[in-house]
Design an enzyme around this catalytic site. Structure first.
Site, PDB file in Angstrom:
ATOM      1  N   ASP A 176       0.833  -1.212   0.000  1.00 56.75           N
ATOM      2  CA  ASP A 176       0.000   0.000   0.000  1.00 56.75           C
ATOM      3  C   ASP A 176       0.865   1.259   0.000  1.00 56.75           C
ATOM      4  O   ASP A 176       2.098   1.188   0.098  1.00 56.75           O
ATOM      5  CB  ASP A 176      -0.911  -0.056   1.239  1.00 56.75           C
ATOM      6  CG  ASP A 176      -2.312   0.474   0.947  1.00 56.75           C
ATOM      7  OD1 ASP A 176      -2.454   1.300   0.035  1.00 56.75           O
ATOM      8  OD2 ASP A 176      -3.256   0.069   1.654  1.00 56.75           O
ATOM      9  N   ASP A 191     -10.551   3.007  -2.982  1.00 59.04           N
ATOM     10  CA  ASP A 191     -11.229   1.846  -2.399  1.00 59.04           C
ATOM     11  C   ASP A 191     -12.665   1.742  -2.892  1.00 59.04           C
ATOM     12  O   ASP A 191     -13.462   2.664  -2.769  1.00 59.04           O
ATOM     13  CB  ASP A 191     -11.226   1.954  -0.876  1.00 59.04           C
ATOM     14  CG  ASP A 191      -9.830   1.793  -0.324  1.00 59.04           C
ATOM     15  OD1 ASP A 191      -8.872   1.807  -1.118  1.00 59.04           O
ATOM     16  OD2 ASP A 191      -9.697   1.671   0.901  1.00 59.04           O
TER      17      ASP A 191
HETATM   18  C1  GLA Z   1      -6.108   1.212   1.683  1.00 56.64           C
HETATM   19  C2  GLA Z   1      -6.257   0.205   0.558  1.00 56.64           C
HETATM   20  C3  GLA Z   1      -7.326  -0.812   0.947  1.00 56.64           C
HETATM   21  C4  GLA Z   1      -6.939  -1.505   2.244  1.00 56.64           C
HETATM   22  C5  GLA Z   1      -6.723  -0.458   3.330  1.00 56.64           C
HETATM   23  C6  GLA Z   1      -6.131  -1.070   4.596  1.00 56.64           C
HETATM   24  O1  GLA Z   1      -7.233   1.997   1.850  1.00 56.64           O
HETATM   25  O2  GLA Z   1      -6.599   0.863  -0.625  1.00 56.64           O
HETATM   26  O3  GLA Z   1      -7.500  -1.768  -0.088  1.00 56.64           O
HETATM   27  O4  GLA Z   1      -5.767  -2.262   2.022  1.00 56.64           O
HETATM   28  O5  GLA Z   1      -5.818   0.545   2.913  1.00 56.64           O
HETATM   29  O6  GLA Z   1      -5.910  -0.131   5.585  1.00 56.64           O
END
Ligand code: GLA
Length: 384
Positions: free
Chosen positions: A130, A188
């Site tokens: 990430d 997301d």
């Molecule tokens: C980000 C990513 C998600 C998830 C969260 C975890 O928002 O885009 O897919 O992995 O972090 O905290």
């Protein structure tokens, strides 16, 4: 050179959409059992990925190693990897290219080699990496992802590298070069048709299915064997439950979501221990998955837009073409497809509806199908 990893789009399950921070080894073990028992493994769903919040929030041990949260994972990650491997599946883990992950757990910046070695020793097969809390420019992102990519390669263990910087720095242009096998192209995803913009300190959050379709259309040419656009985990089966927000989709919307994600990666995000039949039918349609896993590896492209309706086309290895007819509008519509628009000749062709697994009428020059609001009809056209 033969591509050993991600020759076709990666498939599996990821903990985030359903569990968020509430993960533990029992849930992961039970999910692995469910994947095996339901027959998802035979369909190709083979990665079980533990997302954020698996490690000790307090920090590393005295050697600088990451520690699994002793309450969530009392037997440690290696034991869990063994359990998952014994069921013919692979285990994935998560980290971040900064000091802290998105949820505030220790990140891997400055510890790339040490962490990669640790994960290899545990038997990890997949890393989702990430980008929260990291500098926002493209050059730094490239450098940080390249550094983890090199560290993973140095271990000698095959590990699928999944980049997650949400598309802001055009990872479709450099993801392969840093060793990536898939890269997120949106923020997301939420369990919603339209986007829900939530006021948080993340650049993209709460992406609806409708918006993700346009991103997929724009970036389709960049995906292919060894490196895929990642439209984020599936929301099929959540039905408004789980960690991520959203009111849930209608059945037709879930079907559209599954139809179009078939053009990218398929990571399930719901609770498989309680999978309902309707969602199972969407996740487990053999003929639909065959389109996703087709060895030609050409993502679908949008070839026609008429009002709120669209036609997408994906050529397949056997010379046939998969065609998606989508209605993004709010009333039913007839969608017309001409043979020339999907690269076929004006000759009779066999038409199969992949969702219903029925052969439809043969068509020569033109095909007309009624498509309901937010529905996607997925067809396979074969020209003898
Ligand atoms: C980000 C990513 C998600 C998830 C969260 C975890 O928002 O885009 O897919 O992995 O972090 O905290």
């Amino acid at each position: 050179m033969a591509i050993s990893l991600a020759a076709t789009p990666p498939m599996g399950w990821n903990s985030w959409n359903m569990f968020g921070s509430q993960i533990n080894e029992a849930a992961i073990r039970e999910t692995a059992d469910a994947i095996a028992a339901l027959g998802l493994r035979e369909l190709g769903y083979n990665y079980v990925v533990i997302d954020d919040c698996w490690s000790h929030k307090g920090g590393r041990d005295s050697n600088g190693d990451l520690i699994a949260d002793p309450e969530k994972f009392p037997h440690g990650i290696k034991a869990l990897a063994d359990y998952v491997h014994e069921r013919g599946l692979k285990l994935g883990i998560y980290s971040d290219a900064a000091d802290r992950t998105c949820a505030g757990y220790p990140g891997s910046y400055g510890f790339e080699e040490q962490d990669a070695q640790l994960w290899a020793g545990w038997g990890i097969d997949f890393l989702k990496y990430d980008y929260c809390n990291a500098p926002t420019d493209q050059a730094t992102a490239l450098e940080r992802y390249a550094s983890m990519g090199a560290a993973l390669r140095k271990t000698g263990r095959e590990c699928l590298f999944s980049l997650c910087e949400w598309g802001g720095r055009s990872p479709h242009l450099w993801g392969r070069a840093v060793g990536g096998h898939m890269w997120r192209v949106t923020g997301d995803i939420f369990d919603s048709w339209v986007s829900i913009w939530v006021a948080v300190d993340q650049p993209y959050y709460g992406v609806g299915i409708d918006v993700a379709l346009d991103v997929a259309a724009d970036l389709a040419p960049y995906g292919g064997p060894g490196g895929w656009n990642d439209l984020d985990m599936l929301v099929v089966g959540l039905k408004g439950k789980g960690h991520i927000a959203g009111a849930g989709l209608s059945w037709l919307e879930y079907q559209t979501h599954m139809s179009l994600w078939c053009m990218a990666s398929l990571m399930i995000g719901c609770d498989l221990r309680t999978l309902d039949q309707e969602s199972a039918a969407l996740l487990m349609n053999l003929e639909v998955i065959a389109v996703n896993q087709d060895t030609l590896g050409i993502p679908a492209r949008r070839v026609k837009q008429a009002g709120h309706c669209e036609v997408w086309r994906k050529p397949l290895a056997d010379g046939s073409v998969a065609v998606a007819l989508i209605n993004r509008g709010s009333s039913g519509n007839d969608v017309v497809v001409r043979a020339s628009e999907i690269g076929l000749l004006d000759r009779p062709k066999r038409v199969r509806n992949l969702w219903t697994q029925h052969d439809c009428h043969d068509v020569a020059g033109e095909l007309t199908q009624r498509v309901q609001p937010h529905e996607t009809i997925l067809l396979k056209l074969t020209q003898p």
